[in-house]
Design a protein around this motif. Structure first.
Motif, PDB file in Angstrom:
ATOM      1  N   ASP A 179       0.812  -1.204   0.000  1.00 19.78           N
ATOM      2  CA  ASP A 179       0.000   0.000   0.000  1.00 19.78           C
ATOM      3  C   ASP A 179       0.851   1.263   0.000  1.00 19.78           C
ATOM      4  OD1 ASP A 179       0.840  -0.585   2.618  1.00 19.78           O
ATOM      5  OD2 ASP A 179      -0.854   0.492   3.509  1.00 19.78           O
ATOM      6  N   VAL A 180       2.005   1.214   0.661  1.00 18.80           N
ATOM      7  CA  VAL A 180       2.889   2.380   0.669  1.00 18.80           C
ATOM      8  C   VAL A 180       3.542   2.547  -0.698  1.00 18.80           C
ATOM      9  CG1 VAL A 180       4.818   3.502   1.821  1.00 18.80           C
ATOM     10  CG2 VAL A 180       3.286   2.011   3.121  1.00 18.80           C
ATOM     11  N   LEU A 181       3.967   1.437  -1.294  1.00 23.54           N
ATOM     12  CA  LEU A 181       4.509   1.501  -2.652  1.00 23.54           C
ATOM     13  C   LEU A 181       3.482   2.101  -3.604  1.00 23.54           C
ATOM     14  CD1 LEU A 181       6.659   0.799  -4.791  1.00 23.54           C
ATOM     15  CD2 LEU A 181       5.607  -1.468  -4.964  1.00 23.54           C
ATOM     16  N   ASP A 182       2.246   1.659  -3.493  1.00 24.49           N
ATOM     17  CA  ASP A 182       1.197   2.170  -4.378  1.00 24.49           C
ATOM     18  C   ASP A 182       0.931   3.653  -4.162  1.00 24.49           C
ATOM     19  OD1 ASP A 182       0.803  -0.273  -5.619  1.00 24.49           O
ATOM     20  OD2 ASP A 182      -0.744  -0.914  -4.201  1.00 24.49           O
ATOM     21  N   ASP A 183       1.113   4.124  -2.947  1.00 28.60           N
ATOM     22  CA  ASP A 183       0.910   5.541  -2.663  1.00 28.60           C
ATOM     23  C   ASP A 183       2.014   6.412  -3.248  1.00 28.60           C
ATOM     24  OD1 ASP A 183      -1.494   5.486  -1.415  1.00 28.60           O
ATOM     25  OD2 ASP A 183      -0.728   5.689   0.622  1.00 28.60           O
ATOM     26  N   LEU A 184       3.217   5.844  -3.382  1.00 33.32           N
ATOM     27  CA  LEU A 184       4.378   6.654  -3.750  1.00 33.32           C
ATOM     28  C   LEU A 184       4.830   6.494  -5.197  1.00 33.32           C
ATOM     29  CD1 LEU A 184       6.551   6.117  -0.545  1.00 33.32           C
ATOM     30  CD2 LEU A 184       5.347   8.211  -1.200  1.00 33.32           C
ATOM     31  N   ALA A 185       4.477   5.393  -5.851  1.00 33.37           N
ATOM     32  CA  ALA A 185       5.065   5.134  -7.168  1.00 33.37           C
ATOM     33  C   ALA A 185       4.091   4.400  -8.085  1.00 33.37           C
ATOM     34  CB  ALA A 185       6.338   4.313  -7.008  1.00 33.37           C
ATOM     35  N   PRO A 186       4.076   4.757  -9.371  1.00 28.83           N
ATOM     36  CA  PRO A 186       3.320   3.986 -10.354  1.00 28.83           C
ATOM     37  C   PRO A 186       4.152   2.785 -10.794  1.00 28.83           C
ATOM     38  CG  PRO A 186       4.291   5.910 -11.407  1.00 28.83           C
ATOM     39  CD  PRO A 186       4.672   5.968  -9.958  1.00 28.83           C
ATOM     40  N   ALA A 187       3.722   1.582 -10.441  1.00 28.15           N
ATOM     41  CA  ALA A 187       4.496   0.382 -10.742  1.00 28.15           C
ATOM     42  C   ALA A 187       3.540  -0.774 -11.008  1.00 28.15           C
ATOM     43  CB  ALA A 187       5.433   0.044  -9.589  1.00 28.15           C
ATOM     44  N   GLY A 188       3.645  -1.343 -12.196  1.00 29.98           N
ATOM     45  CA  GLY A 188       2.781  -2.456 -12.552  1.00 29.98           C
ATOM     46  C   GLY A 188       2.631  -2.565 -14.047  1.00 29.98           C
ATOM     47  N   THR A 189       1.483  -2.991 -14.494  1.00 31.63           N
ATOM     48  CA  THR A 189       1.236  -3.113 -15.923  1.00 31.63           C
ATOM     49  C   THR A 189       1.114  -1.721 -16.544  1.00 31.63           C
ATOM     50  OG1 THR A 189      -1.168  -3.101 -15.682  1.00 31.63           O
ATOM     51  CG2 THR A 189      -0.049  -5.251 -15.497  1.00 31.63           C
TER      52      THR A 189
END
Length: 335
Positions: free
Chosen positions: A281-291
Motif C-alpha cells: 500500500d505504501v509503494l502504491d501511494d508513492l510510485a506507479p508500478a505495474g502493468t
C-alpha cells in the motif's frame, strides 16, 4: 490529461552525453512536454542538456536540481542564461538546497543554513536577470558586482524549487516560479500545496502563477511482479539511504513506522530487507508500478490533483531499455 508530462532521465544511464540528446528526441516524438536531468557527482548537466536542446525544437529543457553550494549564484545565473540561449527560451532552472552528503563530501563545504542560502541565491540570480549585475548584500552572500557581458533576455528562465518541508515549500511559493517535489503521496502533496500557496500569497501571487511538477519514479511492464519489485527496491533505498530528507518527509505523511523499519535494515546494509519493509500500500501511494494500464491510471489520477500542472516521470533502478520504452509509451498515451 490536462496536466503536462515531463520525462526525468538519469545521466548514469548513458555512456556519452549525446545519449541524453537521443532520449530527448525520442521524448519529443512521443509527445512529452519537457525533459529534465539531475546532477549529483557525475556529469555536469550543461553539456547533455545543451545537446538535448540543440536536437529538439519544442521540448522544454530543465534540470533537477543544482544547489547554491555547487555553483555560486552568479554562475547559476550564467548557467540559466546560457541554457536559455541554447534552447531558444525553453529552459527552466531547477534549484534546491541539496543534501549534507553532496555538499560536504563532494563540494567540500559546510551544509549551513541551506534555506537562507537558497533564498539569497535566488535573489542574486534575479538581480542578474533584472539588472545584469549580481551586486548583493546579504547574510550569506556579499557581492560587489560586475556587469553581465551579454544582453539579458526580456523573459529569463523561470526558477523551479525542489523542496520537501513546509518552510522550504513556502519559500518556493514566495520566491520561485515553480515547484518540483518528490516522493509525495496524493494526500501528502495536497497538504504541502497549502504551504506553497501560503508562500505565493506572500509574494502577491497564486498557485496558478507557479508550475507545480511533482516527480514520480515508476515502471510499466507486462511482468507486473518484476516491475513492482524493482520499484519497491528503489523507493525503499531512497527512504533509507538517501540521507534524512526523503525518509523524514514520507514519515511525516503517515508512514513513520515503515520508514523506521526501512532505515533499520539499511543500518545492516541489507537491501533485500529494506525492500521487504515497504508494504504494497505504501509503494502504491508513492510510485506507479505495474502493468502499462495500471501505471497509466496512476499517473492520470495523480495529475488530476488540483494545483498540479505537470507530472514528472522518472525511472526506477535496474530497468532494461525495453522497460523504459514500455513505461514511456504507457504514459505518453495520456498526452
Amino acid at each position: 490529461m490536462n496536466a503536462e508530462l515531463d520525462l526525468l532521465v538519469r545521466l548514469t544511464d548513458y555512456e556519452r552525453p549525446q545519449g541524453v540528446a537521443e532520449r530527448a528526441v525520442q521524448a519529443e516524438q512521443l509527445g512529452f512536454d519537457r525533459l529534465t536531468v539531475g546532477e549529483t557527482t557525475g556529469w555536469n548537466i550543461v553539456p547533455p542538456l545543451t545537446l538535448a536542446a540543440d536536437r529538439t525544437d519544442e521540448l522544454g529543457i530543465s534540470n533537477d536540481v543544482v544547489s547554491p553550494y555547487g555553483r555560486s549564484p552568479a554562475l547559476l545565473a550564467q548557467t540559466a542564461l546560457t541554457m536559455h540561449d541554447a534552447s531558444d527560451g525553453r529552459f527552466r532552472l531547477g534549484l534546491g538546497p541539496s543534501s549534507p552528503a553532496i555538499t560536504e563530501r563532494w563540494h567540500g563545504l559546510e551544509f549551513d543554513r541551506p534555506l537562507r542560502r537558497t533564498r539569497e541565491a535566488i535573489e542574486v540570480i534575479r538581480s542578474v536577470y533584472d539588472d545584469g549585475n549580481p551586486a548583493y548584500e546579504g547574510e550569506i552572500f556579499d557581492i560587489a558586482g560586475l556587469n553581465y557581458e551579454r544582453e539579458v533576455p526580456e523573459s529569463p528562465p523561470p526558477i523551479d524549487l525542489g523542496t520537501l518541508g513546509p518552510k522550504a515549500t513556502e519559500m518556493a511559493g514566495r520566491f520561485g516560479d515553480g515547484w518540483t517535489p518528490q516522493l509525495f503521496t496524493r494526500d501528502g502533496l495536497e497538504e504541502r500545496l497549502a504551504d506553497l500557496e501560503r508562500g505565493a500569497e506572500l509574494a502577491d501571487e497564486t498557485l496558478e502563477d507557479l508550475r507545480v511538477a511533482p516527480i514520480v519514479r515508476g515502471i510499466a511492464s507486462e511482468d507486473r511482479e518484476a516491475a513492482r519489485e524493482k520499484a519497491r527496491s528503489t523507493i525503499a533505498f531512497m527512504l533509507g539511504a538517501y540521507g534524512p530528507y526523503y525518509g523524514d518527509s514520507v514519515a511525516q505523511q503517515g508512514y513513520s513506522d515503515v520508514v523506521e523499519d526501512v532505515r533499520a535494515a539499511w543500518q545492516d546494509r541489507d537491501t533485500d530487507a529494506m525492500a521487504a519493509a515497504l508494504p504494497d500500500d505504501v509503494l502504491d501511494d508513492l510510485a506507479p508500478a505495474g502493468t502499462p494500464a495500471e501505471v497509466r491510471e496512476w499517473v492520470e489520477e495523480y495529475a488530476s490533483l488540483e494545483g498540479v500542472d505537470a507530472v514528472r516521470i522518472g525511472f526506477v533502478n535496474e530497468m532494461s531499455e525495453a522497460e523504459k520504452e514500455t513505461t514511456m509509451d504507457a504514459v505518453a498515451d495520456l498526452v
